[in-house]
Design an enzyme around this catalytic site. Sequence first.
Site, PDB file in Angstrom:
ATOM      1  N   CYS A 327    -164.238 -67.836 -15.280  1.00  0.00           N
ATOM      2  CA  CYS A 327    -165.230 -66.844 -14.872  1.00  0.00           C
ATOM      3  C   CYS A 327    -165.056 -66.479 -13.390  1.00  0.00           C
ATOM      4  O   CYS A 327    -164.054 -65.892 -13.019  1.00  0.00           O
ATOM      5  CB  CYS A 327    -166.631 -67.350 -15.193  1.00  0.00           C
ATOM      6  N   HIS A 426    -166.532 -69.287 -20.954  1.00  0.00           N
ATOM      7  CA  HIS A 426    -167.168 -70.587 -20.770  1.00  0.00           C
ATOM      8  C   HIS A 426    -167.094 -71.364 -22.083  1.00  0.00           C
ATOM      9  O   HIS A 426    -167.058 -70.784 -23.166  1.00  0.00           O
ATOM     10  CB  HIS A 426    -168.636 -70.423 -20.367  1.00  0.00           C
TER      11      HIS A 426
END
Length: 492
Positions: A327, A426
């Site tokens: 991310c 994630h």
Amino acid sequence: MSLIVLGTASHVGKSMTVAALCRALYRRGIPVAPFKSQNMSLNSYVTVDGSEIGIAQAVQAFAAGIEPEADMNPILLKPKGDSVSQVVLLGRPYKDVQIRDYYRETDTLLAEAVSAFERLRSRFGNVVVEGAGGAAEVNLYDRDIANIRLARSLRLPIVLVADIERGGVFAQVYGTLALLPEDIRPLVAGIIVNKFRGDPGLFAPGVAKLEELTGVPVLGVVPFADIPLPSEDSLSIADKRDRKTGTPVRIAVVRLPRISNFTDFELLEEHVAVDYVPPGGTLSGYDCIILPGTKNTVEDLAALNRHGVGEELRLARERGVPIIGICGGYQMLGRRIVDAGIESENPAEYAGFGLLDVVTAFTGYRKTTVQVRRRATGPGPILPAMGEVDGYEIHMGETERGDLSEAFAGEGASTPDGLVFGTYMHGLFQNPGAANALLAYLAKRRGVAFEPVTAESTALGAAASYDDLARHFEEHVDMDAIMKYFIDRRSE
């Protein structure tokens, strides 16, 4: 019916208590839903419909045997720094606010929270409510929509949780009860003493004294239990103990100032040594370096640059050390970040670490929140071995890839040798296939034996862990006293 779990302080075990209660009811076949009106956390989860909630409420929902949803955590605060937080309202980005401005909206937000609670109660019949921080923050009583004002609105029985491990449990409990407003104190139906080390029976005189001092029954003394479930916030990092201190394989996770979703690495922690290295700490000597997610890519990139992390990454790259970005960490590994004033106050352009041929642009107040399933498609010794993986995306900004290979079907980027790669996904290393691919390569490079990850695992822990938690809780708590606050619709 329902009840509220409040705490004497942060990190006393409220979230685990709610999860345990939810699982205990689930194991009895009784419908239940978790609820937390306001959560402040950078560890979040994306529901099936793309709503973002605190990861603790997602854990509690799975413990209850149901899918997480926005009503379970209607208000999520994600700190960005300098007293600014992003407010996520009913699963969607609402706005960035200074804390003083946020307090002006608490009447409206409390109404939203109560409505969400009532929707859950109408569907499930039973709701276990979690408070936030310490219940007796007297300076916040007029705006505390997670504890006092919520309790006043719902008028539910309260269970107070205290942490004996940190010491001062008598002052914790007695002081909290003494400071509660007069109309709230009678709602306290019981006390749970949590995180006891040793034989709980040894605390029997303490139980008697607490009940004498407070007039409130102690429902149980729960021993400390190291049950692998995701952590809620960064306070948990300080409590992490290496479960695999003897392993020669070592992974460094750069502890960004605004680190988010560090639950991504908790499965790895079960099998190798994972160190959370702060900016300024050395990254040399590690077998792998991971840049995790962050709530503010631009500010955390600046913090890393101040400590010379870029040079350490380049040296690690020369040594052939795998470097992975998740991310915000993925964004930092790119060539450039273009910010139109979304991440920082003023529009600007920032140089990334330049290890991946990608450019990220923050052009609008739009957040991607989605569950994903992808196949690893990148080159090298790690990515092709991952297979199909599940995860979720939570990010601002859009990233354009240059001529490099993609790391996952339609997403992410990799160097040609596959030893540096990044993704928005994630939960990647909560997939046993992805964890095995990384750990097998690191073990081979280190010249040591590799023991594959075989345990059932999801992004939010295995079902067996929830069952273990419930059994542990029920063994040490008076469940008969607690069950009277819940209804069993099977008998209706």
